[in-house]
Design a protein around this motif. Structure first.
Motif, PDB file in Angstrom:
ATOM      1  N   VAL A 129       0.847  -1.185   0.000  1.00  0.00           N
ATOM      2  CA  VAL A 129       0.000   0.000   0.000  1.00  0.00           C
ATOM      3  C   VAL A 129       0.885   1.239   0.000  1.00  0.00           C
ATOM      4  CG1 VAL A 129      -1.828   1.203   1.246  1.00  0.00           C
ATOM      5  CG2 VAL A 129      -1.689  -1.277   1.383  1.00  0.00           C
ATOM      6  N   GLU A 130       0.554   2.195  -0.847  1.00  0.00           N
ATOM      7  CA  GLU A 130       1.262   3.464  -0.853  1.00  0.00           C
ATOM      8  C   GLU A 130       0.493   4.422   0.058  1.00  0.00           C
ATOM      9  OE1 GLU A 130       3.513   6.295  -4.043  1.00  0.00           O
ATOM     10  OE2 GLU A 130       1.602   5.448  -4.657  1.00  0.00           O
ATOM     11  N   ILE A 131       1.143   4.844   1.149  1.00  0.00           N
ATOM     12  CA  ILE A 131       0.523   5.724   2.137  1.00  0.00           C
ATOM     13  C   ILE A 131       1.471   6.891   2.381  1.00  0.00           C
ATOM     14  CG2 ILE A 131      -0.446   5.903   4.455  1.00  0.00           C
ATOM     15  CD1 ILE A 131      -0.659   2.816   4.444  1.00  0.00           C
ATOM     16  N   PHE A 132       0.985   8.092   2.132  1.00  0.00           N
ATOM     17  CA  PHE A 132       1.838   9.273   2.238  1.00  0.00           C
ATOM     18  C   PHE A 132       1.885   9.870   3.643  1.00  0.00           C
ATOM     19  CE2 PHE A 132       0.458   8.951  -2.181  1.00  0.00           C
ATOM     20  CZ  PHE A 132       1.685   8.893  -2.808  1.00  0.00           C
ATOM     21  N   ASP A 133       0.893   9.591   4.459  1.00  0.00           N
ATOM     22  CA  ASP A 133       0.813  10.137   5.810  1.00  0.00           C
ATOM     23  C   ASP A 133       1.193   9.050   6.809  1.00  0.00           C
ATOM     24  OD1 ASP A 133       0.109  11.101   8.307  1.00  0.00           O
ATOM     25  OD2 ASP A 133      -1.878  11.789   7.704  1.00  0.00           O
ATOM     26  N   ILE A 134       2.296   9.231   7.526  1.00  0.00           N
ATOM     27  CA  ILE A 134       2.778   8.205   8.451  1.00  0.00           C
ATOM     28  C   ILE A 134       1.752   7.889   9.535  1.00  0.00           C
ATOM     29  CG2 ILE A 134       4.018   9.749  10.014  1.00  0.00           C
ATOM     30  CD1 ILE A 134       6.240   7.379   9.812  1.00  0.00           C
ATOM     31  N   LYS A 135       0.951   8.872   9.936  1.00  0.00           N
ATOM     32  CA  LYS A 135      -0.091   8.616  10.935  1.00  0.00           C
ATOM     33  C   LYS A 135      -1.149   7.662  10.380  1.00  0.00           C
ATOM     34  CE  LYS A 135       0.517  12.907  13.463  1.00  0.00           C
ATOM     35  NZ  LYS A 135      -0.033  14.205  13.798  1.00  0.00           N
TER      36      LYS A 135
END
Length: 141
Positions: free
Chosen positions: A30-36
């Motif tokens: 999964v590409e997730i830009f927000d670490i939270k």
């Protein structure tokens, strides 16, 4: 466009927003830009292991315990050998434990620094036949 036809660089990958995803899967990247957001997703699936790739904002989710180390332990048991009998090659976060476990841990020249630091040796890059060159040098005397 058929999602499987978008990018064959990752093999038989399926690109989806997971809105109607019901396929069996060994891993999900999964590409997730927000670490939270990544941490929240990781917490929501406690039965999965989550590991970030070194390049970009990609995270890999797999069944908990389905690691390279556990696979090596299974192979060792089946073949009646120990991890000290194994040479492992790696370049990213998912390879650190495997390289520490095996008798000879080899980092690729393009490996992240964390991998190079724990490896026994560093060889050529994976995109320049580093493993083939190493094997020819060591096995073909």
């Amino acid at each position: 466009m058929d999602p499987k036809k978008q990018d064959q660089s990752w093999g038989d990958s399926i690109y989806t927003d997971f809105g109607d995803f019901f396929q069996p899967s060994l891993k999900i990247c999964v590409e997730i830009f927000d670490i939270k957001q990544a941490e929240a997703l990781k917490a929501a699936f406690s039965d999965l292991d989550c590991l970030r790739f070194s390049d970009g904002c990609w995270y890999k989710f797999t069944k908990a315990g389905a690691t390279k180390e556990s696979a090596i332990q299974s192979i060792c048991s089946a073949c009646n050998i120990t991890p000290m009998d194994i040479t492992a090659f790696g370049d990213d976060f998912a390879d650190v434990g495997m390289l520490k476990l095996c008798g000879l841990g080899i980092a690729m020249g393009n490996a992240i620094e964390e991998v190079k630091e724990i490896a026994d040796i560093v060889i050529g890059r994976n995109d320049q036949d580093g493993i083939a060159q190493y094997l020819e040098e060591k096995l073909l005397f």
